[in-house]
Design a protein around this motif. Structure first.
Motif, short mmCIF file in Angstrom:
data_model
loop_
_atom_site.label_atom_id
_atom_site.label_comp_id
_atom_site.label_asym_id
_atom_site.label_seq_id
_atom_site.Cartn_x
_atom_site.Cartn_y
_atom_site.Cartn_z
N ALA A 75 -1.53 0.68 -8.79
CA ALA A 75 -1.73 2.13 -8.87
C ALA A 75 -0.38 2.76 -9.18
CB ALA A 75 -2.27 2.66 -7.54
N ARG A 76 -0.39 3.94 -9.77
CA ARG A 76 0.90 4.59 -10.05
C ARG A 76 1.57 4.90 -8.71
NH1 ARG A 76 0.66 10.23 -9.57
NH2 ARG A 76 -1.49 10.92 -9.34
N ALA B 195 3.76 4.08 -5.53
CA ALA B 195 4.29 3.01 -4.68
C ALA B 195 3.96 1.62 -5.20
CB ALA B 195 3.77 3.18 -3.26
N ASP B 196 2.74 1.40 -5.67
CA ASP B 196 2.34 0.06 -6.11
C ASP B 196 3.21 -0.43 -7.27
OD1 ASP B 196 0.21 0.50 -4.31
OD2 ASP B 196 -1.16 -0.64 -5.58
N ARG B 197 3.45 0.43 -8.24
CA ARG B 197 4.25 0.00 -9.39
C ARG B 197 5.72 -0.07 -9.06
NH1 ARG B 197 1.45 3.47 -14.09
NH2 ARG B 197 -0.66 3.13 -13.35
N LEU B 198 6.20 0.81 -8.19
CA LEU B 198 7.60 0.72 -7.76
C LEU B 198 7.84 -0.61 -7.04
CD1 LEU B 198 8.17 4.35 -6.42
CD2 LEU B 198 9.05 3.37 -8.56
N PHE B 199 6.89 -1.00 -6.22
CA PHE B 199 6.97 -2.28 -5.52
C PHE B 199 6.96 -3.44 -6.51
CE2 PHE B 199 4.55 -5.86 -3.64
CZ PHE B 199 5.42 -6.22 -2.63
N ALA B 200 6.05 -3.41 -7.47
CA ALA B 200 5.97 -4.49 -8.47
C ALA B 200 7.30 -4.63 -9.20
CB ALA B 200 4.82 -4.24 -9.44
N GLU B 201 7.89 -3.52 -9.58
CA GLU B 201 9.18 -3.56 -10.27
C GLU B 201 10.26 -4.13 -9.36
OE1 GLU B 201 11.73 -3.61 -13.21
OE2 GLU B 201 9.68 -2.88 -13.53
N ASN C 164 -10.73 3.95 -16.89
CA ASN C 164 -11.19 5.18 -16.25
C ASN C 164 -10.28 5.74 -15.16
OD1 ASN C 164 -13.53 5.45 -17.81
ND2 ASN C 164 -14.55 3.91 -16.57
N LYS C 165 -9.31 4.97 -14.68
CA LYS C 165 -8.45 5.47 -13.60
C LYS C 165 -6.97 5.55 -13.97
CE LYS C 165 -11.73 6.28 -10.83
NZ LYS C 165 -12.05 7.65 -10.48
N VAL C 166 -6.56 4.82 -14.99
CA VAL C 166 -5.16 4.88 -15.42
C VAL C 166 -5.08 5.93 -16.53
CG1 VAL C 166 -3.22 3.61 -16.40
CG2 VAL C 166 -4.80 2.46 -14.83
N LYS C 167 -4.27 6.95 -16.29
CA LYS C 167 -4.14 8.04 -17.27
C LYS C 167 -3.57 7.50 -18.58
CE LYS C 167 -3.59 11.55 -13.77
NZ LYS C 167 -2.75 12.60 -13.20
N PRO C 168 -4.02 8.06 -19.70
CA PRO C 168 -3.53 7.55 -21.00
C PRO C 168 -2.00 7.49 -21.09
CG PRO C 168 -5.36 9.04 -21.34
CD PRO C 168 -5.04 9.10 -19.88
N GLU C 169 -1.31 8.48 -20.53
CA GLU C 169 0.16 8.48 -20.59
C GLU C 169 0.79 7.41 -19.70
OE1 GLU C 169 -1.03 11.82 -17.69
OE2 GLU C 169 -1.75 11.10 -19.62
N THR D 209 0.89 -1.16 0.00
CA THR D 209 0.00 0.00 0.00
C THR D 209 0.92 1.20 0.00
OG1 THR D 209 -1.91 1.07 1.03
CG2 THR D 209 -0.23 0.20 2.51
N GLY D 210 0.47 2.29 -0.56
CA GLY D 210 1.35 3.46 -0.55
C GLY D 210 0.82 4.59 -1.40
N HIS D 211 1.52 5.68 -1.29
CA HIS D 211 1.11 6.91 -1.96
C HIS D 211 1.35 6.81 -3.47
CE1 HIS D 211 0.44 8.59 1.90
NE2 HIS D 211 1.71 8.53 2.26
N SER D 212 0.40 7.34 -4.21
CA SER D 212 0.50 7.34 -5.67
C SER D 212 1.14 8.63 -6.19
CB SER D 212 -0.88 7.16 -6.30
OG SER D 212 -1.72 8.24 -5.94
N ASN D 213 1.19 9.65 -5.35
CA ASN D 213 1.62 10.97 -5.81
C ASN D 213 3.03 11.33 -5.33
OD1 ASN D 213 0.85 11.15 -3.12
ND2 ASN D 213 -0.03 13.19 -3.32
N LEU D 214 3.96 10.40 -5.50
CA LEU D 214 5.35 10.67 -5.12
C LEU D 214 6.00 11.61 -6.13
CD1 LEU D 214 6.37 6.97 -4.32
CD2 LEU D 214 5.86 8.78 -2.66
N THR D 215 6.88 12.48 -5.63
CA THR D 215 7.65 13.33 -6.54
C THR D 215 8.65 12.47 -7.29
OG1 THR D 215 9.37 13.77 -4.90
CG2 THR D 215 7.47 15.30 -4.95
N GLU D 216 9.24 13.00 -8.34
CA GLU D 216 10.23 12.25 -9.11
C GLU D 216 11.41 11.85 -8.22
OE1 GLU D 216 11.51 9.97 -11.97
OE2 GLU D 216 9.65 11.11 -12.16
N GLU D 217 11.90 12.79 -7.41
CA GLU D 217 13.00 12.48 -6.50
C GLU D 217 12.55 11.45 -5.46
OE1 GLU D 217 11.76 15.71 -6.85
OE2 GLU D 217 13.21 16.27 -8.39
N GLY D 218 11.33 11.58 -4.99
CA GLY D 218 10.77 10.65 -4.03
C GLY D 218 10.67 9.25 -4.60
#
Length: 160
Positions: free
Chosen positions: A43-44, A46-52, A73-78, A7-16
């Motif tokens: 989710a973008r 923490a979730d994806r950083l963990f998966a990687e 509807n929740k994953v941004k096109p980019e 579980t974790g924040h999705s809105n991490l900064t690039e440095e974060g």
């Protein structure tokens, strides 16, 4: 086999993101060489950083998606190419029984992750959630179930 959820924040900064990615890799070091399974909602942040990090550690990733419409509807096109890349590398993908994403779907996804793991990694700054189904709520639920929680918030981690 060791099963770890995230579980974790999705809105991490690039440095974060960089310091969190390193911290997650370090936190998974004791589990390398075994049968490691990471469970993520992808989710973008923490979730994806963990998966990687799990994949780099030689483990496999199981995905729990909150709803049938989550990608569209929740994953941004980019972000879809990145998201899809994790989906195709997942050993399994499970959908919660919700047609639309929302707080109930996120709560159910969190509970599905918690019910299927031995411990939870939480990329969390310690602040309360902004609503039901957030990081703090998942941490509270895990602790309430007696599940070990490892909070990962290294020096330099920041939310955007």
């Amino acid at each position: 086999m060791t099963r770890i959820g995230i579980t974790g924040h999705s809105n991490l900064t690039e440095e974060g993101r960089e310091v969190v990615a390193k911290a997650l890799g370090a936190a998974l070091t004791p589990y390398r060489g075994g049968e490691l399974v990471g469970i993520s909602c992808l989710a973008r942040g923490a979730d994806r950083l963990f998966a990687e990090a799990v994949l780099r550690a030689g483990g496999r990733v199981e995905v729990v998606l909150p709803s049938a419409d989550y990608r569209e509807n929740k994953v941004k096109p980019e972000d879809r190419e990145d998201f899809d890349g994790f989906l195709i590398r997942a050993s399994s993908v499970r959908y919660m029984p919700h047609r639309q994403a929302g707080r109930a779907a996120y709560e159910d996804a969190n509970q599905a992750v918690l019910s299927d793991v031995e411990r939870l990694f939480a990329v969390w700054d310690g602040r309360p959630s902004d609503g039901r189904g957030g990081t703090a709520d998942a941490v509270d639920a895990a602790r309430g179930q007696g599940l070990p929680v490892e909070v990962i918030w290294p020096e330099g981690a920041r939310r955007g």
